[in-house]
Motif scaffolding. Structure first.
Motif, PDB file in Angstrom:
ATOM      1  N   VAL A  39       0.541   5.156  -3.393  1.00  0.00           N
ATOM      2  CA  VAL A  39       0.781   4.961  -4.814  1.00  0.00           C
ATOM      3  C   VAL A  39      -0.142   3.813  -5.345  1.00  0.00           C
ATOM      4  N   VAL A  40      -0.715   4.137  -6.656  1.00  0.00           N
ATOM      5  CA  VAL A  40      -1.899   3.130  -6.925  1.00  0.00           C
ATOM      6  C   VAL A  40      -1.540   2.856  -8.475  1.00  0.00           C
ATOM      7  N   ARG A  41      -1.817   1.507  -8.397  1.00  0.00           N
ATOM      8  CA  ARG A  41      -1.811   0.935 -10.035  1.00  0.00           C
ATOM      9  C   ARG A  41      -3.325   1.028 -10.387  1.00  0.00           C
ATOM     10  N   LEU A  42      -3.584   1.593 -11.580  1.00  0.00           N
ATOM     11  CA  LEU A  42      -4.820   1.855 -11.988  1.00  0.00           C
ATOM     12  C   LEU A  42      -4.907   0.496 -13.056  1.00  0.00           C
ATOM     13  N   GLN A  43      -6.249   0.598 -13.531  1.00  0.00           N
ATOM     14  CA  GLN A  43      -6.737  -0.525 -14.290  1.00  0.00           C
ATOM     15  C   GLN A  43      -5.873  -0.837 -15.461  1.00  0.00           C
ATOM     16  N   ASP A  44      -5.475   0.185 -16.243  1.00  0.00           N
ATOM     17  CA  ASP A  44      -4.449   0.165 -17.276  1.00  0.00           C
ATOM     18  C   ASP A  44      -3.208  -0.268 -16.980  1.00  0.00           C
ATOM     19  N   GLY A  45      -2.722  -0.521 -16.026  1.00  0.00           N
ATOM     20  CA  GLY A  45      -1.300  -1.209 -15.672  1.00  0.00           C
ATOM     21  C   GLY A  45      -0.450  -0.064 -15.168  1.00  0.00           C
ATOM     22  N   THR A  46      -0.788   1.241 -15.233  1.00  0.00           N
ATOM     23  CA  THR A  46      -0.022   2.347 -15.028  1.00  0.00           C
ATOM     24  C   THR A  46       0.203   2.664 -13.411  1.00  0.00           C
ATOM     25  N   PHE A  47       1.063   3.451 -12.964  1.00  0.00           N
ATOM     26  CA  PHE A  47       1.151   3.900 -11.645  1.00  0.00           C
ATOM     27  C   PHE A  47       0.941   5.410 -11.647  1.00  0.00           C
ATOM     28  N   CYS A  48       0.556   5.723 -10.469  1.00  0.00           N
ATOM     29  CA  CYS A  48       0.397   7.145 -10.119  1.00  0.00           C
ATOM     30  C   CYS A  48       0.237   7.498  -8.636  1.00  0.00           C
ATOM     31  N   VAL A  49       0.615   8.667  -8.153  1.00  0.00           N
ATOM     32  CA  VAL A  49       0.683   9.004  -6.778  1.00  0.00           C
ATOM     33  C   VAL A  49      -0.694   9.574  -6.461  1.00  0.00           C
ATOM     34  N   ASP A  50      -1.523   8.995  -5.735  1.00  0.00           N
ATOM     35  CA  ASP A  50      -2.784   9.337  -5.466  1.00  0.00           C
ATOM     36  C   ASP A  50      -2.804  10.302  -4.054  1.00  0.00           C
ATOM     37  N   GLU A  51      -3.102  11.647  -4.366  1.00  0.00           N
ATOM     38  CA  GLU A  51      -3.250  12.732  -3.596  1.00  0.00           C
ATOM     39  C   GLU A  51      -4.267  12.542  -2.464  1.00  0.00           C
ATOM     40  N   THR A  52      -5.573  12.294  -3.185  1.00  0.00           N
ATOM     41  CA  THR A  52      -6.807  12.169  -2.261  1.00  0.00           C
ATOM     42  C   THR A  52      -6.744  10.791  -1.569  1.00  0.00           C
ATOM     43  N   GLY A  53      -6.033   9.924  -1.917  1.00  0.00           N
ATOM     44  CA  GLY A  53      -6.185   8.542  -1.234  1.00  0.00           C
ATOM     45  C   GLY A  53      -7.751   7.992  -1.704  1.00  0.00           C
ATOM     46  N   LYS A  54      -8.203   8.202  -2.797  1.00  0.00           N
ATOM     47  CA  LYS A  54      -9.494   7.513  -3.010  1.00  0.00           C
ATOM     48  C   LYS A  54      -9.820   6.957  -4.282  1.00  0.00           C
ATOM     49  N   LYS A  55      -8.617   6.885  -5.136  1.00  0.00           N
ATOM     50  CA  LYS A  55      -8.673   6.458  -6.463  1.00  0.00           C
ATOM     51  C   LYS A  55      -8.777   5.040  -6.689  1.00  0.00           C
ATOM     52  N   ASN A  56      -9.609   4.602  -7.659  1.00  0.00           N
ATOM     53  CA  ASN A  56      -9.756   3.410  -7.617  1.00  0.00           C
ATOM     54  C   ASN A  56      -8.621   2.692  -8.025  1.00  0.00           C
ATOM     55  N   GLY A  57      -8.090   1.355  -7.649  1.00  0.00           N
ATOM     56  CA  GLY A  57      -6.832   0.605  -8.165  1.00  0.00           C
ATOM     57  C   GLY A  57      -6.415   0.027  -6.672  1.00  0.00           C
ATOM     58  N   ARG A  58      -5.216  -0.797  -6.829  1.00  0.00           N
ATOM     59  CA  ARG A  58      -4.559  -1.533  -6.038  1.00  0.00           C
ATOM     60  C   ARG A  58      -3.482  -0.517  -5.590  1.00  0.00           C
ATOM     61  N   GLY A  59      -3.589  -0.304  -4.096  1.00  0.00           N
ATOM     62  CA  GLY A  59      -2.557   0.754  -3.666  1.00  0.00           C
ATOM     63  C   GLY A  59      -1.683   0.198  -2.496  1.00  0.00           C
ATOM     64  N   ALA A  60      -0.758   0.943  -2.299  1.00  0.00           N
ATOM     65  CA  ALA A  60       0.408   0.864  -1.354  1.00  0.00           C
ATOM     66  C   ALA A  60       0.695   1.856  -0.841  1.00  0.00           C
ATOM     67  N   TYR A  61       1.262   2.300   0.489  1.00  0.00           N
ATOM     68  CA  TYR A  61       1.528   3.432   1.095  1.00  0.00           C
ATOM     69  C   TYR A  61       2.867   3.126   1.516  1.00  0.00           C
ATOM     70  N   LEU A  62       3.528   4.770   1.316  1.00  0.00           N
ATOM     71  CA  LEU A  62       4.952   5.214   1.582  1.00  0.00           C
ATOM     72  C   LEU A  62       4.922   6.329   2.452  1.00  0.00           C
ATOM     73  N   CYS A  63       6.050   6.397   3.129  1.00  0.00           N
ATOM     74  CA  CYS A  63       6.055   7.559   4.152  1.00  0.00           C
ATOM     75  C   CYS A  63       6.463   8.795   2.884  1.00  0.00           C
ATOM     76  N   LYS A  64       6.496   9.899   3.514  1.00  0.00           N
ATOM     77  CA  LYS A  64       6.599  11.079   2.627  1.00  0.00           C
ATOM     78  C   LYS A  64       8.243  11.293   2.280  1.00  0.00           C
ATOM     79  N   ASN A  65       9.062  10.728   2.618  1.00  0.00           N
ATOM     80  CA  ASN A  65      10.477  10.733   2.407  1.00  0.00           C
ATOM     81  C   ASN A  65      10.845   9.708   1.320  1.00  0.00           C
ATOM     82  N   SER A  66      11.779  10.194   0.500  1.00  0.00           N
ATOM     83  CA  SER A  66      12.120   9.356  -0.729  1.00  0.00           C
ATOM     84  C   SER A  66      12.983   8.379  -0.177  1.00  0.00           C
TER      85      SER A  66
END
Length: 103
Positions: A39-66
């Motif tokens: 999960v990545v926080r982008l420069q504009d402050g929004t969050f998204c799931v990073d499927e590639t694992g290579k997007k720029n921004g601060r990241g945190a990792y989660l297991c694939k279960n909810s």
């Protein structure tokens, strides 16, 4: 004067490739990076799931279960990782994106 050299004995040892390991911010288990969702926080402050694992921004990792997302919200693991509070609507959006990826 005679010099002796110590060299290769003829046996080659194959070096194993190092596998990156990350900690889930929900359950706090160490797993291989490819088994987790970033999960990545982008420069504009929004969050998204990073499927590639290579997007720029601060990241945190989660297991694939909810369940791990629920634990991360409950124990403030994501807030600690991103150094800011996470809005509830953003968490709902992340749940939706993670469920789409898990299928």
């Amino acid at each position: 004067m005679m010099m002796s050299t110590i060299g290769n004995t003829g046996k080659e040892t194959k070096m194993s490739k190092k596998i990156p390991v990350r900690m889930c911010v929900g359950c706090r288990e160490m797993k291989e990076k490819k088994e987790m969702i970033r999960v990545v926080r982008l420069q504009d402050g929004t969050f998204c799931v990073d499927e590639t694992g290579k997007k720029n921004g601060r990241g945190a990792y989660l297991c694939k279960n909810s369940d791990c997302l629920e634990k991360a919200v409950k124990n403030h693991g994501m807030e600690r990782s991103f150094k800011m509070s996470i809005p509830k609507d953003t968490v709902a959006l992340l749940k939706k994106e993670m469920s789409a990826l898990a299928k």
